[in-house]
Design an enzyme around this catalytic site. Sequence first.
Site, mmCIF file in Angstrom:
data_model
loop_
_atom_site.group_PDB
_atom_site.id
_atom_site.type_symbol
_atom_site.label_atom_id
_atom_site.label_comp_id
_atom_site.label_asym_id
_atom_site.label_seq_id
_atom_site.Cartn_x
_atom_site.Cartn_y
_atom_site.Cartn_z
ATOM 1 N N ASP A 81 -63.136 -43.101 5.546
ATOM 2 C CA ASP A 81 -63.622 -41.733 5.272
ATOM 3 C C ASP A 81 -62.819 -41.120 4.114
ATOM 4 O O ASP A 81 -62.133 -40.122 4.289
ATOM 5 C CB ASP A 81 -63.536 -40.855 6.541
ATOM 6 C CG ASP A 81 -62.111 -40.660 7.045
ATOM 7 O OD1 ASP A 81 -61.233 -41.514 6.743
ATOM 8 O OD2 ASP A 81 -61.859 -39.655 7.737
ATOM 9 N N ASP A 84 -57.238 -43.286 2.512
ATOM 10 C CA ASP A 84 -58.314 -44.299 2.592
ATOM 11 C C ASP A 84 -58.516 -44.925 1.217
ATOM 12 O O ASP A 84 -58.700 -46.141 1.083
ATOM 13 C CB ASP A 84 -59.650 -43.658 2.998
ATOM 14 C CG ASP A 84 -59.603 -42.981 4.344
ATOM 15 O OD1 ASP A 84 -60.012 -43.582 5.340
ATOM 16 O OD2 ASP A 84 -59.148 -41.821 4.396
ATOM 17 N N ASN A 113 -62.742 -37.028 7.205
ATOM 18 C CA ASN A 113 -61.987 -36.125 6.330
ATOM 19 C C ASN A 113 -62.919 -35.137 5.642
ATOM 20 O O ASN A 113 -62.542 -34.013 5.341
ATOM 21 C CB ASN A 113 -61.226 -36.926 5.279
ATOM 22 C CG ASN A 113 -59.987 -37.580 5.859
ATOM 23 O OD1 ASN A 113 -59.328 -37.010 6.740
ATOM 24 N ND2 ASN A 113 -59.677 -38.775 5.397
ATOM 25 N N THR A 149 -60.272 -46.942 9.213
ATOM 26 C CA THR A 149 -59.293 -45.905 8.862
ATOM 27 C C THR A 149 -59.883 -44.493 8.915
ATOM 28 O O THR A 149 -59.354 -43.576 8.299
ATOM 29 C CB THR A 149 -58.670 -46.179 7.472
ATOM 30 O OG1 THR A 149 -59.705 -46.083 6.476
ATOM 31 C CG2 THR A 149 -58.010 -47.541 7.394
ATOM 32 N N PHE A 203 -55.537 -37.301 13.951
ATOM 33 C CA PHE A 203 -56.852 -36.860 13.481
ATOM 34 C C PHE A 203 -58.008 -37.825 13.801
ATOM 35 O O PHE A 203 -59.048 -37.408 14.326
ATOM 36 C CB PHE A 203 -56.814 -36.593 11.963
ATOM 37 C CG PHE A 203 -58.168 -36.201 11.417
ATOM 38 C CD1 PHE A 203 -58.655 -34.910 11.591
ATOM 39 C CD2 PHE A 203 -58.978 -37.134 10.775
ATOM 40 C CE1 PHE A 203 -59.911 -34.550 11.117
ATOM 41 C CE2 PHE A 203 -60.237 -36.780 10.301
ATOM 42 C CZ PHE A 203 -60.699 -35.488 10.469
ATOM 43 N N ASN A 204 -57.877 -39.111 13.460
ATOM 44 C CA ASN A 204 -59.026 -40.021 13.595
ATOM 45 C C ASN A 204 -59.495 -40.136 15.041
ATOM 46 O O ASN A 204 -60.698 -40.259 15.302
ATOM 47 C CB ASN A 204 -58.682 -41.422 13.068
ATOM 48 C CG ASN A 204 -58.566 -41.441 11.558
ATOM 49 O OD1 ASN A 204 -59.134 -40.587 10.873
ATOM 50 N ND2 ASN A 204 -57.823 -42.402 11.033
ATOM 51 N N HIS A 217 -50.979 -43.347 5.502
ATOM 52 C CA HIS A 217 -51.360 -43.914 6.803
ATOM 53 C C HIS A 217 -52.276 -45.142 6.685
ATOM 54 O O HIS A 217 -51.997 -46.207 7.221
ATOM 55 C CB HIS A 217 -52.112 -42.867 7.630
ATOM 56 C CG HIS A 217 -51.437 -41.556 7.765
ATOM 57 N ND1 HIS A 217 -50.355 -41.347 8.587
ATOM 58 C CD2 HIS A 217 -51.695 -40.348 7.185
ATOM 59 C CE1 HIS A 217 -49.976 -40.087 8.538
ATOM 60 N NE2 HIS A 217 -50.775 -39.447 7.694
ATOM 61 N N ASP A 218 -53.429 -44.927 6.017
ATOM 62 C CA ASP A 218 -54.477 -45.960 6.049
ATOM 63 C C ASP A 218 -54.052 -47.233 5.323
ATOM 64 O O ASP A 218 -54.449 -48.342 5.703
ATOM 65 C CB ASP A 218 -55.765 -45.403 5.429
ATOM 66 C CG ASP A 218 -56.308 -44.228 6.234
ATOM 67 O OD1 ASP A 218 -55.915 -44.088 7.409
ATOM 68 O OD2 ASP A 218 -57.120 -43.453 5.690
HETATM 69 C C1 BDR Z 1 -55.599 -40.107 9.334
HETATM 70 O O1 BDR Z 1 -56.381 -38.923 9.227
HETATM 71 C C2 BDR Z 1 -56.899 -38.782 7.928
HETATM 72 O O2 BDR Z 1 -56.671 -37.497 7.440
HETATM 73 C C3 BDR Z 1 -56.258 -39.837 7.077
HETATM 74 O O3 BDR Z 1 -57.191 -40.334 6.133
HETATM 75 C C4 BDR Z 1 -55.839 -40.901 8.056
HETATM 76 O O4 BDR Z 1 -56.865 -41.830 8.277
HETATM 77 C C5 BDR Z 1 -54.155 -39.747 9.581
HETATM 78 O O5 BDR Z 1 -54.056 -38.997 10.737
HETATM 79 CA CA CA Z 2 -58.817 -41.941 6.856
#
Ligand code: BDR
Ligand code: CA
Length: 310
Positions: free
Chosen positions: A12, A17, A41, A126, A167-168, A240-241
Amino acid sequence: MRTVTRVIHDCDPGHDDAIALLLGLASPELDLLGASTVAGNQSLELTTSNAIRVLDHVGRADLPVCAGAARPLVREPVTNVSGHGESGLDGPDLPPPSRSPEPVHAVDWLGRAISDGVGPVTLVATGPLTNVALLLARYPEVERQLERVVVMGGAIGEGNVTPAAEFNIWADPEAAARVFESGLDITMVGLDVTYRALMTPAHADELRGDGRAGRLVADLYEFYSRVHRRRFGRNGAPVHDAVAMAHVIDPTLLDTQLCGVKIDTGPELSRGRTNVDRWGRLDWRPNCHVAVEIDAARFLDLLVRRIARL
Ligand code: BDR
Ligand code: CA
């Protein structure tokens, strides 16, 4: 003989990402088959055009991009404007996408690509897990065919949207619960490790002098690190991703532990929490390889070196 892993990136974009996608493209250990996009996102329309814009930037208009779920399974759609801006990819000055996504829903494309008989596929997910949950509903046979799913999401400890949730997983907890309860081989790359490998201004400076992809990542970093400084007071930004993608490139970058993980789909306070029974106190089926340690220096070195030569 070196084995090459066939990978699909479900994403996303989103700054991290986009960096994960570039890292995948830059890595000879992977055969990146394409990207499927999901709302997260930003809206599906924006995450899809962002994936294409990033690929355009590095001359990879040949790579298929398929749009998937425009909203979570059950919850109302959410976006992450404060993290990634109005476009979902604020910061760099990228032109509009050169093309439309493929004329096939991502879930159907994933179903076909995974069962094409050419070889096993690893899914690097991701974004919210909506596409993956829908894939399991529409093509149940992929539970046998998929080699593994590497998920960026969740946390053993603290969340980043709420104290409980990342978040994800928080964006579509029902989809996450479906995926974690399947029999798939799942690896969870959560905030516990991603926050231990911050990209710093020095990494960005190094990349800025290193060609198109390097400049793009430096620009993405600039926006993303401002958000992190404001929100968490950190001098550096997690990517992160890209950690999830890096783990497929070099599994030794992370230590993982096989644990029982259950997703909280409860209404609010702990919605989206990934409950990890790390010490086996409960009678839960071990269903997930949870990342517990990261070799941060080696990860960041890999990221910078690979992006620089793309
Ligand atoms: C995740 O949430 C999104 O904002 C980032 O792309 C990542 O996948 C981190 O919490
Ligand atoms: Ca992401």
